[in-house]
Enzyme design. Structure first.
Site, short mmCIF file in Angstrom:
data_model
loop_
_atom_site.label_atom_id
_atom_site.label_comp_id
_atom_site.label_asym_id
_atom_site.label_seq_id
_atom_site.Cartn_x
_atom_site.Cartn_y
_atom_site.Cartn_z
N ASP A 1 34.96 79.57 49.95
CA ASP A 1 35.28 78.64 48.87
C ASP A 1 35.06 79.38 47.56
O ASP A 1 33.94 79.79 47.24
CB ASP A 1 34.37 77.42 48.99
CG ASP A 1 34.58 76.40 47.87
OD1 ASP A 1 35.24 76.74 46.86
OD2 ASP A 1 34.08 75.28 47.99
N ASP B 1 41.59 76.32 46.44
CA ASP B 1 40.49 77.23 46.09
C ASP B 1 39.83 77.83 47.32
O ASP B 1 38.69 78.28 47.26
CB ASP B 1 39.45 76.51 45.24
CG ASP B 1 38.92 75.25 45.90
OD1 ASP B 1 39.32 74.95 47.05
OD2 ASP B 1 38.08 74.56 45.28
N LYS C 1 26.76 65.04 53.14
CA LYS C 1 25.86 66.18 53.09
C LYS C 1 24.48 65.77 53.63
O LYS C 1 23.91 64.78 53.17
CB LYS C 1 25.72 66.69 51.66
CG LYS C 1 27.02 67.22 51.07
CD LYS C 1 26.85 67.60 49.61
CE LYS C 1 28.17 68.08 49.02
NZ LYS C 1 28.04 68.43 47.58
#
Length: 377
Positions: free
Chosen positions: A218, A106, A157
Site C-alpha cells: 500500500d 494506491d 481493525k
C-alpha cells in the site's frame, strides 16, 4: 480504477498532484496499474476521479499509448469506496453477468490479474476479493475465509490479540459481477467494506477470497511510496511501465549526474534533475528539476520538483516539497516533511553539532545582545 483520494498521508507531495499521479519508478503510479491491466487483457478502463481530476485526463488522454480505452468519471462529492464504484458503473459497457475488475489506485502488487478474473467467472461468484497475508494485521480490516475460499465475515481493525482471528486482509483489488455493482445505492456515500460486502454476505451471495502471496504494498505513506518505487527499479516487482532496465538506479532523459556521485538501492533521478559531485543517493526519488548539492547524502527520501538540497546536507527518510530549498549543512531526520516553497537556512536543522550560525541568526543576535556574536567589548 478508484483514483479519487486526496492522499493526505503523503502531503506535501500531494498538494499539487493526486496520489495516483505521483511518479513511482519514473512514471505516474497508475501507469503501472494500467500497463499490468492491459497485459491481462483489459481493453477499457473507467477512472473514478475526484481530487484534481483534470490532471489524469491531461496526462493519459484517451489511453491509446497503453493500448486501452480510458473513460473519466468524476465524483463531485465524496461517495466512499462503494459509492465511487457505483458512480463509475455508468461508464461500463459490459452485460449484467460479465466480470468487472476494480483496482484501488494506491496498491502495488504482483497479482495475476487474469487468473483472478478467470477464477471469478469459473466459480460463478458475485464478488472475488484479492487477499494478502501480513505479519501484523492490527492496522487492517480482517477477512477470514473457509477451506473453500468463501468469505465468512468482514472484521474491523482488531483492538485486542483475541480479535486477530486471521492474518488475511483486503488487498484492494476485486472482481464484481456487473449486476452486483448495479445493486449498490446510487448518489450517496457507501463503504464497500462496511456496507456492501456485509449486506451481500447477509443475503447469501458468494464472496470468494483469493489469498495471493506475491508482492503487495500500500503506497499510502512516504516510506511505502519510496520503497515501492525502489522495488520496481530493482526488479523486485514487475511492471511493463518502468521506463528503463532494472538495476541500482534509473535515470530519466535529461537527468544530469556527476561521475563522482553514487546512486544505489533503486534510486530514481527524474528529468532535468542534477546530482552534483560527491553526492550519495540511496533508495530515493528525485523529482524533475531537483538539485542535490555536492557531498550531500540522501537516503530513503523524496525530493520534490525543483527543490534544492545544499552541499553536505543529509536526508534520511525525509520528504521535501516542490520548490523547497534546504541550504547546506542541514541534517533532516527520518519522518520530517518540508512544505512546498520552504527555505531552510544553512545549518538550520541538525541532529548533531553543526558548523555554527547563519546570517539570520547573526542579525537576531545583534538585536538581542546589542552587538555581533563574538565581537569584542
Amino acid at each position: 480504477m478508484l483514483v479519487g483520494g486526496k492522499g493526505t498521508r503523503l502531503r506535501p507531495l500531494t498538494t499539487h498532484t493526486p496520489k495516483p499521479m505521483l511518479p513511482v519508478a519514473g512514471v505516474p503510479f497508475i501507469a503501472h496499474q494500467l500497463a499490468r491491466a492491459a497485459a491481462a487483457g483489459v481493453t477499457r478502463v473507467v477512472l473514478a476521479t475526484s481530487y484534481l481530476a483534470e490532471v489524469f485526463e491531461d496526462h493519459f488522454k484517451d489511453g491509446s499509448p497503453y493500448g486501452i480505452e480510458l473513460v473519466y468519471l468524476t465524483e463531485r462529492e465524496p461517495l466512499g469506496t462503494g459509492g465511487a464504484i457505483r458512480n463509475a458503473a455508468s461508464g461500463l459497457t459490459c452485460g449484467p453477468d460479465e466480470p468487472v475488475l476494480i483496482f484501488n489506485g494506491d496498491i502495488l502488487s504482483g497479482l495475476d490479474i487474469a487468473a483472478l478474473r478467470d477464477g471469478h467467472v469459473a466459480a460463478g461468484a458475485d464478488v472475488t476479493l484479492h487477499l494478502t497475508r501480513v505479519a501484523d494485521p492490527r492496522a487492517f480490516g480482517l477477512v477470514p475465509t473457509d477451506a473453500d475460499g468463501r468469505v465468512l465475515e468482514f472484521l474491523e481493525k482488531p483492538e485486542t490479540p483475541e480479535q486477530i482471528v486471521t492474518d488475511q486482509i483486503n488487498a484492494g483489488c476485486y472482481v464484481f459481477t456487473r449486476s452486483v455493482i448495479d445493486r449498490i445505492p446510487a448518489g450517496r456515500e457507501v463503504s464497500v467494506e462496511r456496507e456492501t460486502f456485509p449486506e451481500l454476505l447477509a443475503t447469501g451471495a458468494l464472496l470468494r477470497g483469493v489469498v495471493d502471496t506475491s508482492y503487495w504494498l500500500d503506497l499510502g505513506t512516504p516510506g511505502a511510496f519510496v520503497r515501492g518505487s525502489a522495488d520496481l527499479v530493482l526488479g523486485k516487482v514487475d511492471s511493463p511501465a518502468v521506463p528503463g532496465p532494472t538495476g541500482e538506479a534509473l535515470l530519466l532523459p535529461g537527468a544530469d549526474v556527476h561521475q563522482g556521485a553514487v546512486l544505489s538501492s533503486g534510486t530514481v533521478v527524474s528529468e532535468d534533475a542534477l546530482i552534483e559531485a560527491g553526492a550519495i543517493v540511496e533508495g530515493s526519488v528525485i523529482l524533475p528539476g531537483a538539485v542535490i548539492g555536492e557531498d550531500a547524502f540522501v537516503k530513503d527520501s523524496i525530493v520534490g520538483a525543483y527543490a534544492t538540497i545544499g552541499a553536505r546536507t543529509s536526508l534520511d527518510g525525509a520528504v521535501i516539497g516542490d520548490g523547497a530549498t534546504v541550504e547546506s549543512d542541514n541534517e533532516l531526520p527520518n519522518g520530517i516533511r518540508i512544505a512546498c516553497g520552504t527555505l531552510l537556512p544553512v545549518g538550520a536543522v541538525r541532529t548533531t553539532a553543526g558548523p555554527g550560525g547563519c546570517p539570520a541568526g547573526e542579525n537576531a543576535a545583534v538585536v538581542v545582545h546589542g552587538r555581533s556574536v563574538g565581537a569584542q567589548r
